[in-house]
Design a protein around this motif. Structure first.
Motif, mmCIF file in Angstrom:
data_model
loop_
_atom_site.group_PDB
_atom_site.id
_atom_site.type_symbol
_atom_site.label_atom_id
_atom_site.label_comp_id
_atom_site.label_asym_id
_atom_site.label_seq_id
_atom_site.Cartn_x
_atom_site.Cartn_y
_atom_site.Cartn_z
ATOM 1 N N ASP A 38 -5.860 38.774 7.241
ATOM 2 C CA ASP A 38 -4.869 37.520 6.695
ATOM 3 C C ASP A 38 -6.011 36.230 7.027
ATOM 4 O O ASP A 38 -6.031 35.297 6.005
ATOM 5 C CB ASP A 38 -3.477 37.581 7.535
ATOM 6 N N THR A 39 -6.510 36.164 7.879
ATOM 7 C CA THR A 39 -7.465 35.065 8.269
ATOM 8 C C THR A 39 -8.534 35.291 7.317
ATOM 9 O O THR A 39 -8.840 34.126 6.698
ATOM 10 C CB THR A 39 -7.866 35.085 9.884
ATOM 11 N N ARG A 40 -9.066 36.160 7.235
ATOM 12 C CA ARG A 40 -10.432 36.169 6.196
ATOM 13 C C ARG A 40 -9.770 35.714 4.724
ATOM 14 O O ARG A 40 -10.493 34.910 4.149
ATOM 15 C CB ARG A 40 -10.884 37.348 6.070
ATOM 16 N N ASN A 41 -8.829 36.334 4.335
ATOM 17 C CA ASN A 41 -8.363 36.081 3.028
ATOM 18 C C ASN A 41 -7.837 34.522 2.826
ATOM 19 O O ASN A 41 -8.155 33.849 1.886
ATOM 20 C CB ASN A 41 -7.433 36.848 2.658
ATOM 21 N N GLY A 42 -7.417 34.178 3.796
ATOM 22 C CA GLY A 42 -6.590 32.770 3.683
ATOM 23 C C GLY A 42 -7.790 31.865 3.655
ATOM 24 O O GLY A 42 -7.669 30.893 3.055
ATOM 25 N N TYR A 43 -8.697 31.899 4.779
ATOM 26 C CA TYR A 43 -9.882 30.948 4.535
ATOM 27 C C TYR A 43 -10.714 31.118 2.944
ATOM 28 O O TYR A 43 -11.420 30.047 2.639
ATOM 29 C CB TYR A 43 -10.770 31.198 5.803
ATOM 30 N N ASP A 44 -10.936 32.279 2.700
ATOM 31 C CA ASP A 44 -11.694 32.350 1.551
ATOM 32 C C ASP A 44 -10.728 31.764 0.424
ATOM 33 O O ASP A 44 -11.641 31.106 -0.386
ATOM 34 C CB ASP A 44 -11.725 33.904 0.932
ATOM 35 N N ALA A 45 -9.495 31.750 0.288
ATOM 36 C CA ALA A 45 -8.706 31.067 -0.629
ATOM 37 C C ALA A 45 -8.909 29.605 -0.391
ATOM 38 O O ALA A 45 -8.789 28.592 -1.400
ATOM 39 C CB ALA A 45 -7.354 31.578 -0.626
ATOM 40 N N ILE A 46 -8.819 28.787 0.863
ATOM 41 C CA ILE A 46 -8.676 27.538 0.963
ATOM 42 C C ILE A 46 -9.920 26.924 1.520
ATOM 43 O O ILE A 46 -10.142 25.847 1.615
ATOM 44 C CB ILE A 46 -7.625 27.203 2.031
ATOM 45 N N ALA A 47 -11.177 27.694 1.373
ATOM 46 C CA ALA A 47 -12.466 27.291 1.915
ATOM 47 C C ALA A 47 -12.674 25.837 1.473
ATOM 48 O O ALA A 47 -12.994 24.722 2.166
ATOM 49 C CB ALA A 47 -13.480 28.192 1.664
ATOM 50 N N VAL A 48 -12.738 25.560 0.040
ATOM 51 C CA VAL A 48 -13.363 24.214 -0.363
ATOM 52 C C VAL A 48 -12.394 23.073 -0.249
ATOM 53 O O VAL A 48 -12.846 22.166 0.205
ATOM 54 C CB VAL A 48 -13.385 24.296 -2.111
ATOM 55 N N ASP A 55 -30.843 25.950 19.485
ATOM 56 C CA ASP A 55 -31.103 27.402 18.368
ATOM 57 C C ASP A 55 -29.831 28.051 18.055
ATOM 58 O O ASP A 55 -29.507 28.831 19.117
ATOM 59 C CB ASP A 55 -32.024 28.177 19.110
ATOM 60 N N VAL A 56 -29.133 27.802 17.034
ATOM 61 C CA VAL A 56 -27.819 28.258 16.866
ATOM 62 C C VAL A 56 -27.818 28.547 15.507
ATOM 63 O O VAL A 56 -28.367 28.157 14.575
ATOM 64 C CB VAL A 56 -26.994 26.982 17.104
ATOM 65 N N TYR A 57 -26.656 29.618 15.463
ATOM 66 C CA TYR A 57 -26.427 30.048 14.042
ATOM 67 C C TYR A 57 -24.912 30.093 14.175
ATOM 68 O O TYR A 57 -24.175 30.477 15.174
ATOM 69 C CB TYR A 57 -27.019 31.304 13.685
ATOM 70 N N GLY A 58 -24.252 30.410 12.859
ATOM 71 C CA GLY A 58 -22.841 30.638 12.910
ATOM 72 C C GLY A 58 -22.595 31.957 12.195
ATOM 73 O O GLY A 58 -23.234 32.456 11.122
ATOM 74 N N VAL A 59 -21.206 32.385 12.576
ATOM 75 C CA VAL A 59 -20.806 33.597 12.091
ATOM 76 C C VAL A 59 -19.272 33.216 11.654
ATOM 77 O O VAL A 59 -18.717 32.397 12.344
ATOM 78 C CB VAL A 59 -20.739 34.735 13.256
ATOM 79 N N ASP A 60 -18.864 33.719 10.778
ATOM 80 C CA ASP A 60 -17.634 33.728 10.318
ATOM 81 C C ASP A 60 -17.058 34.877 9.487
ATOM 82 O O ASP A 60 -17.745 35.626 8.745
ATOM 83 C CB ASP A 60 -17.536 32.427 9.446
ATOM 84 N N LEU A 61 -15.723 35.110 9.675
ATOM 85 C CA LEU A 61 -15.103 36.310 8.782
ATOM 86 C C LEU A 61 -15.157 35.926 7.276
ATOM 87 O O LEU A 61 -15.260 36.709 6.353
ATOM 88 C CB LEU A 61 -13.726 36.439 9.030
ATOM 89 N N SER A 62 -15.149 34.788 6.961
ATOM 90 C CA SER A 62 -14.581 34.266 5.439
ATOM 91 C C SER A 62 -15.925 34.051 4.799
ATOM 92 O O SER A 62 -16.851 33.155 5.094
ATOM 93 C CB SER A 62 -13.927 33.047 5.479
ATOM 94 N N ALA A 63 -16.404 34.908 3.519
ATOM 95 C CA ALA A 63 -17.329 34.660 2.684
ATOM 96 C C ALA A 63 -17.277 33.103 2.143
ATOM 97 O O ALA A 63 -18.291 32.547 1.957
ATOM 98 C CB ALA A 63 -17.417 35.621 1.679
#
Length: 212
Positions: free
Chosen positions: A7-17, A68-76
């Protein structure tokens, strides 16, 4: 409870922009949050992962200060926004529940308003995962909303979503951190002032250190 990860992945995929456009510049209007991020940048040593990085604003802020940082997220979808806004920085798809890092390999972990999507009964397990990837003395920075009841969002920017935002009491989070093997070094609570789009409830920030 349902598939909160999906749900979190799909939700943020849908509203990312829409999310990125709506909240653009919001971080710069939160001076206390910026102060905590700046202090973390000064004390952390070694490589850092920004878990639940979203549009990459925190990743970019820390990188600009020499971390020295990188990011990780569920949402493509969110990762696409992050990469466009932060060329040259690394962003990878993944979950805070199972980070793709060896034991004791990182100097720091940032979870800036991302643990809020975890059901309370799963938070200790996430903290244990953070403990696993941190080296002894490594630092964890948390940001979260304070409260007892979750905010359940079923529509955002005109799009149907299923997103739950869990709010926690700082004393409870501290108990979870200690159970996972952390010592809390900094506790910061700020009351809502109504000036920001995301500051309608109290906000808590914590810096914890891996012990053991």
């Amino acid at each position: 409870m349902g598939d909160f990860v999906g749900d979190t992945r799909n939700g943020y995929d849908a509203i990312a922009v829409g999310y990125a456009e709506y909240f653009e510049g919001e971080m710069e209007r939160e001076p206390y949050g910026l102060a905590m991020l700046g202090a973390f940048a000064q004390v952390v040593q070694g490589r850092v992962v920004d878990v639940g990085c979203g549009p990459g604003w925190v990743t970019g802020f820390l990188a600009a200060r020499g971390v020295d940082v990188y990011g990780v997220d569920l949402s493509a979808g969110m990762l696409d926004v992050a990469r466009k806004g932060n060329p040259g920085l690394r962003f990878v798809e993944g979950s805070m529940t199972a980070l793709d890092e060896p034991d004791g390999s990182l100097g720091g972990v940032v979870a800036w308003y991302s643990v809020i999507h975890m059901p309370p009964e799963r938070v200790v397990g996430v903290f244990e995962e953070f403990w696993r990837v941190l080296r002894p003395g490594g630092h964890l920075l948390l940001g979260f909303q304070v409260g007892d009841e979750p905010l359940q969002m079923r529509e955002a920017f005109g799009i149907e979503v299923t997103l739950d935002f869990h709010r926690f009491r700082p004393e409870r989070v501290e108990e979870w951190l200690e159970k996972a093997g952390f010592a809390v070094d900094v506790r910061f609570l700020r009351e809502p002032d109504g000036t920001g789009r995301s500051s309608q409830v109290p906000q808590a920030h914590m810096v914890a250190r891996k012990v053991g």
